[in-house]
Write a protein that holds these residues in place. Structure first.
Motif, short mmCIF file in Angstrom:
data_model
loop_
_atom_site.label_atom_id
_atom_site.label_comp_id
_atom_site.label_asym_id
_atom_site.label_seq_id
_atom_site.Cartn_x
_atom_site.Cartn_y
_atom_site.Cartn_z
N SER A 110 0.84 -1.21 0.00
CA SER A 110 0.00 0.00 0.00
C SER A 110 0.87 1.26 0.00
O SER A 110 0.41 2.34 -0.36
N ARG A 111 2.15 1.10 0.37
CA ARG A 111 3.04 2.26 0.42
C ARG A 111 3.54 2.69 -0.95
O ARG A 111 4.27 3.67 -1.05
N VAL A 112 3.22 1.94 -2.01
CA VAL A 112 3.71 2.33 -3.33
C VAL A 112 3.16 3.69 -3.74
O VAL A 112 3.77 4.39 -4.58
N ASP A 113 2.03 4.10 -3.17
CA ASP A 113 1.48 5.41 -3.52
C ASP A 113 2.39 6.54 -3.02
O ASP A 113 2.21 7.70 -3.42
N GLU A 114 3.34 6.21 -2.14
CA GLU A 114 4.29 7.22 -1.66
C GLU A 114 5.44 7.42 -2.64
O GLU A 114 6.21 8.37 -2.51
N ILE A 115 5.59 6.50 -3.60
CA ILE A 115 6.67 6.64 -4.57
C ILE A 115 6.31 7.77 -5.54
O ILE A 115 5.27 7.71 -6.20
N PRO A 116 7.12 8.79 -5.67
CA PRO A 116 6.79 9.88 -6.60
C PRO A 116 6.70 9.37 -8.04
O PRO A 116 7.42 8.46 -8.45
N HIS A 117 5.78 9.98 -8.79
CA HIS A 117 5.60 9.61 -10.19
C HIS A 117 6.92 9.69 -10.95
O HIS A 117 7.22 8.83 -11.78
N GLU A 118 7.69 10.75 -10.67
CA GLU A 118 8.94 10.95 -11.41
C GLU A 118 9.93 9.80 -11.17
O GLU A 118 10.58 9.33 -12.10
N GLU A 119 10.01 9.35 -9.91
CA GLU A 119 11.01 8.32 -9.60
C GLU A 119 10.64 6.97 -10.19
O GLU A 119 11.49 6.25 -10.72
N ILE A 120 9.38 6.61 -10.09
CA ILE A 120 8.98 5.31 -10.62
C ILE A 120 9.14 5.30 -12.15
O ILE A 120 9.51 4.29 -12.75
N TRP A 121 8.89 6.45 -12.78
CA TRP A 121 9.01 6.54 -14.24
C TRP A 121 10.47 6.50 -14.68
O TRP A 121 10.85 5.74 -15.58
N ARG A 122 11.32 7.27 -14.03
CA ARG A 122 12.73 7.30 -14.42
C ARG A 122 13.39 5.94 -14.18
O ARG A 122 14.23 5.50 -14.98
N THR A 123 13.00 5.28 -13.11
CA THR A 123 13.57 3.96 -12.83
C THR A 123 13.17 2.97 -13.92
O THR A 123 14.00 2.20 -14.42
N ASP A 162 0.77 10.76 -22.99
CA ASP A 162 0.14 11.93 -22.36
C ASP A 162 1.06 12.41 -21.25
O ASP A 162 0.96 11.98 -20.10
N ARG A 163 2.00 13.29 -21.58
CA ARG A 163 3.07 13.68 -20.66
C ARG A 163 2.84 15.07 -20.07
O ARG A 163 2.28 15.96 -20.72
N PRO A 201 4.38 10.62 -17.75
CA PRO A 201 2.97 10.31 -18.02
C PRO A 201 2.26 9.87 -16.74
O PRO A 201 2.20 8.69 -16.39
N ARG A 202 1.70 10.83 -16.02
CA ARG A 202 1.18 10.52 -14.68
C ARG A 202 0.00 9.56 -14.69
O ARG A 202 -0.21 8.82 -13.73
N GLY A 203 -0.77 9.57 -15.75
CA GLY A 203 -1.85 8.58 -15.85
C GLY A 203 -1.28 7.17 -15.92
O GLY A 203 -1.80 6.22 -15.32
N MET A 205 0.73 2.05 -12.97
CA MET A 205 1.85 1.26 -12.44
C MET A 205 1.66 1.02 -10.94
O MET A 205 1.82 -0.11 -10.44
N ARG A 206 1.32 2.09 -10.23
CA ARG A 206 1.17 1.97 -8.78
C ARG A 206 -0.02 1.09 -8.42
O ARG A 206 0.05 0.30 -7.48
N THR A 207 -1.11 1.21 -9.18
CA THR A 207 -2.28 0.35 -8.92
C THR A 207 -1.94 -1.11 -9.16
O THR A 207 -2.32 -1.99 -8.39
N SER A 208 -1.20 -1.37 -10.24
CA SER A 208 -0.79 -2.74 -10.54
C SER A 208 0.07 -3.31 -9.42
O SER A 208 -0.16 -4.43 -8.95
N LEU A 209 1.05 -2.56 -8.98
CA LEU A 209 1.91 -3.02 -7.88
C LEU A 209 1.11 -3.27 -6.61
O LEU A 209 1.26 -4.30 -5.96
N ARG A 210 0.26 -2.31 -6.27
CA ARG A 210 -0.47 -2.38 -5.01
C ARG A 210 -1.45 -3.56 -4.96
O ARG A 210 -1.63 -4.21 -3.91
#
Length: 855
Positions: free
Chosen positions: A446-459, A671-672, A678-680, A685-690
């Protein structure tokens, strides 16, 4: 010239590096990144050439490099950290299993499989079944589960794939050098190589026992390529799934019978035996024989004890995928063995035959044999369990299909093995450093929502870039191997775009997986791939079975489309799909495409691996995705519709793929925001992980096996084998009595409330008189079976309510019973009565195969 003496030359490790040998021979390195980095640091070039195999690395690295490492303070400090971590892991007492408050005492699970996919450095696997088995062992190790595994050590393993100039699959069978693989020969008390023998026909065949250590779990592997075996028998363990039916039955004799003997030879006495597919079904015979030899019990009595401790997992949703052997073959290869303990071949054939098999005489079916030599059975997803209940319902005649005793334990994958190092670091930062020890804890994810969009995307972008670089290198090697023109070889380093939407499709090229579905309309696909503003690219990998011509034709067709449409820059086929290729693909793709024809995919696990690495799934509603699909976590191709015409289905679902790409996937990916994120897409990604990772991981899977199957099976097996199989003998005697008298049972009167209409919330009283004859009322269950009526007036999705005896005194074998049905659902409903066996040592009342329905 034959040698007069054989020996191995091994590297001389300097004293400060001595522990490297133990680290290399324990395959925990395959999921522990710091250990991998330690070996890579010795010599990165040799590491890559070794196929990520530290045993081979140590065998080929120069002595100078080892001597230099022994003086390198930085390397030695790193080695100390890795060794301390390894030692702590191996000695740990505080594990998930040790902390179970009701864990069974003396439990030992023996897990049998024809293949194990642990690493490309131990190539004894062909695909999903083997990789699943490997992940099972890794999670069992992490959880501290008392488990030992048994398999075969193949001289050639599965084939290596390459394509010729026409795109036609070719096969190579490189010979495995066991001295450079992470396996060691087991030795007896005198220090000699440990061997076991099995009777195959009239010949005694010997198998050498090897061990691969998988963390805390030992994996015993049998190898028949030894003297004094004759050449035909030395070839039994030559190829994984190679040869004909005669080779296959001999492999399965060595696996099941030889495997049980190997366990005994190393002092392992399992309380549970888990058959991962029917390949290992002959272990039931050997366990029964061992019980007979140690106690003097009859076959029926000894079989009760063996079956009580046996678990069978089926992975096959179609009968054609199961090994079957005719009576002549069984007589030839198993006749003398069976007669050695008083079992006739005809009796064995009956144990392995389908009741309504179309062939006359019916062959022995290995899945049927496994089902009859086990008391706990499961499919590998909820949908597959449902399909399996329908497929095997004839083994339990009269039992409603939804009560056929085949449960679901959905597969999972081992997170530490499949999550990239980049993503692992990201999860450490935001989920906490111990997230990998609790991958099935939804609170952690449930903590994946704390990962910033920018970090998860760049990784994730870094992983896509590495995938593209890897695909380019592999393509260049492929082209050079088939002497392609220089310009094509040079262009290989420019294919694909590290920033484009990347779709991955990698799996066995069986026709039911529909590898050509994405390419059904080449013009429409080309328009999607060639979009300069919003580019899309596809990376494909996979092997067809050497004898599967339609599967090979799918690969050839794909290559042909690529060339005719000039899609080389947007569509790449990576040859020789193995674990190394799989790692790059599941860790770097944006979309993981899966297109099996429902319901032919038992589970599928590659999409789970992609999800753990923030890839989004696009799949038909089959296997695991049928229960995993949820809003915002990926896309479903169709909605589990049924089709009578395969061509029509392929047309419709092919168009659904194109529609999803054009209208949803591509627009969302591009959609950037102003920062290029692309925050959408990252929200998905976060929903899939969670939502997916806490469920579809192998820790949860092994925990389910332990609680639902292993623990109760172990307890029951120990109870039945205590006191010289006393309770097993009682159970066999009881079953024999039941068999003689069951036919006489009859419900002679049903009475009670008879409303035409009844208000919801009330209860309906039912009484009955049942003739049991020589059977005691304590040996049966009288049940009211109530449910809604279908369009044919039959009860469906019924529930059973136990009736209680109201008159314990027999009147010529007639007994009275009463019960009440809670009326908690409206609609047209009905009930019937049934009689089932009842015994304290039955796993399920359906186990003996007796059932009587009121007429």
């Amino acid at each position: 010239m034959n040698p007069i003496r054989v020996y191995s030359v091994v590297p001389r490790l300097p004293e400060p590096l001595a522990c490297l040998s133990e680290l290399a021979y324990n395959m925990r390195w395959s999921w522990h990144y710091p250990t991998i980095e330690l070996f890579r640091r010795l010599d990165n070039v040799v590491w890559n050439e070794s196929g990520r195999n530290p045993v081979r690395l140590l065998a080929t690295i120069s002595q100078a490099k080892l001597d230099a490492a022994a003086k390198d303070r930085g390397f030695l400090a790193n080695l100390d950290r890795v060794w301390e971590n390894f030692s702590s892991y191996m000695a740990a007492k505080d594990t998930w299993f040790s902390n179970l408050p009701d864990r069974p005492q003396d439990m030992l699970v023996a897990y049998f499989s024809a293949e194990f996919g642990l690493s490309e450095g131990l190539p004894i696997y062909s695909g999903g079944l083997g990789v699943l088995a490997g992940d099972h062992l890794k999670s069992a190790s992490d959880l501290g589960l008392p488990l030992v595994a048994v398999g075969l050590l193949y001289q050639k393993g599965y084939f290596r794939q390459y394509l010729n100039n026409e795109g036609w699959q070719q096969e190579m069978y490189p010979v495995n050098d066991f001295s450079r693989m992470p396996v060691k020969v087991e030795r007896d008390a005198d220090g000699n190589p440990l061997k076991v023998d099995v009777l195959i026909g009239e010949k005694r065949v010997y198998a050498r026992v090897w061990k691969a250590q998988v963390g805390r779990v030992p994996l015993l592997l049998l190898d028949t390529n030894i003297p004094p075996n004759e050449p035909a028998h030395r070839d039994i363990t030559d190829e994984l799934y190679g040869g004909d039916a005669q080779t296959r039955i001999q492999q399965e004799i060595v696996l099941g019978i030889g495997g049980m003997r190997a366990l005994s030879a190393v002092g392992k006495n399992p309380t549970v035996c888990h058959m991962n597919e029917g390949h290992a079904a002959f272990l039931g015979l050997e366990w029964t024989r061992m019980n007979m030899a140690s106690t003097g019990a009859s076959f029926a009595e000894a079989r009760e004890a063996a079956s009580a401790g046996s678990v069978f997992t089926t992975h096959t949703p179609v009968p054609a995928g199961i090994d079957m052997f005719d009576a002549g073959m069984i007589e030839k290869y198993l006749g003398p063995y069976c007669r050695s303990f008083g079992l006739g071949v005809a009796e064995l054939m009956e144990l392995g035959r389908r009741p309504k098999a179309q062939e006359i005489p019916a062959p022995l079916n290995m899945a049927v044999l496994a089902l009859r030599f086990s008391t706990r059975h499961n499919g590998v997803s909820k949908l597959h369990a449902s399909v399996s209940r329908e497929m095997w319902r004839e083994l339990w005649p009269g039992v409603p299909v939804d009560e056929v005793p085949i449960r679901a334990v959905t597969n999972g994958v081992h997170p530490a093995s499949w999550i990239s190092h980049d993503m692992n670091g990201l999860y450490d930062n935001y989920l906490g450093p111990h997230w990998s020890e609790q991958p099935s804890d939804s609170a952690v994810w449930s903590r994946v929502d704390e990962i910033p969009h920018e970090e998860i995307w760049r990784t994730h972008e870094r992983r896509r870039e590495r995938l593209v670089a890897f695909a380019r290198r592999r393509l260049r090697v492929q082209l050079m191997a088939r002497a392609a023109p220089n310009y094509e070889v040079n262009e290989a380093m420019e294919v694909l775009d590290p920033h484009a939407l990347t779709i991955g499709f990698a799996r066995r090229f069986a026709t039911y997986k529909r590898g050509a579905l994405l390419f059904r309309d080449p013009e429409r696909l080309q328009a999607i791939l060639d979009n300069r503003e919003f580019p899309v690219q596809v990376i494909v990998a996979g092997k067809a079975h050497p004898k599967d011509t339609p599967g090979k034709e799918l690969i050839r067709k794909l290559i042909k489309i690529t060339r005719e449409r000039n899609l080389r820059r947007r569509l790449v086929f990576v040859e020789d799909y193995d674990e190394a290729v799989a790692h790059y693909m599941v860790q770097g793709c944006d979309v993981w495409l899966n297109t099996p024809r429902r319901p032919l995919e038992a589970c599928g696990t590659s999409g789970m691996k992609a999800a753990m690495n923030c890839g989004l799934n696009m799949s038909t509603r089959d296997g695991w995705w049928d229960e995993a699909a949820r809003e915002g976590a990926g896309w479903s191709i169709g909605n589990a519709e049924k089709y009578s015409d395969d061509e029509l289905q392929d047309d419709i679902e092919g168009n659904v793929i194109y529609d999803l790409l054009e209208k949803e996937v591509v627009p969302l990916f591009y959609d950037r925001g102003k920062d290029g994120v692309p925050r959408g897409w990252t929200a998905m990604m976060r929903t899939s992980l969670r939502t997916l990772v806490p469920v579809f991981n192998s820790h949860r899977m092994v925990q389910d096996y332990c609680s639902v199957f292993y623990a109760p099976a172990s307890t029951e097996q120990l109870q039945l084998t205590a006191d010289g199989l006393r309770r097993a003998r009682e159970l066999a005697k009881w079953r024999s009595i039941l068999s003689r008298h069951w036919h006489a049972i009859k419900v002679i009167e049903v009475d009670g409330d008879r409303p035409v209409e009844a208000p919801i919330g009330t209860r309906l009283r039912v009484t009955a008189k049942v003739f049991l004859g020589e059977i005691s009322p304590r040996d049966v269950r009288i049940e009211i079976y109530e449910g809604r009526l279908d369009e044919d007036g039959r009860i469906c999705s019924g529930k059973a309510t136990l009736m209680a005896p109201t008159d314990p005194d027999s009147k010529l074998g007639i007994y009275e019973f009463a019960g009440e049905i809670p009326l908690d659902t409206t609609g047209q409903r009905g009930y019937s009565l049934r009689v089932l066996p009842n015994h304290r040592d039955l796993v399920t009342p359906f186990q003996p195969g007796f059932i009587y329905w009121a007429q």
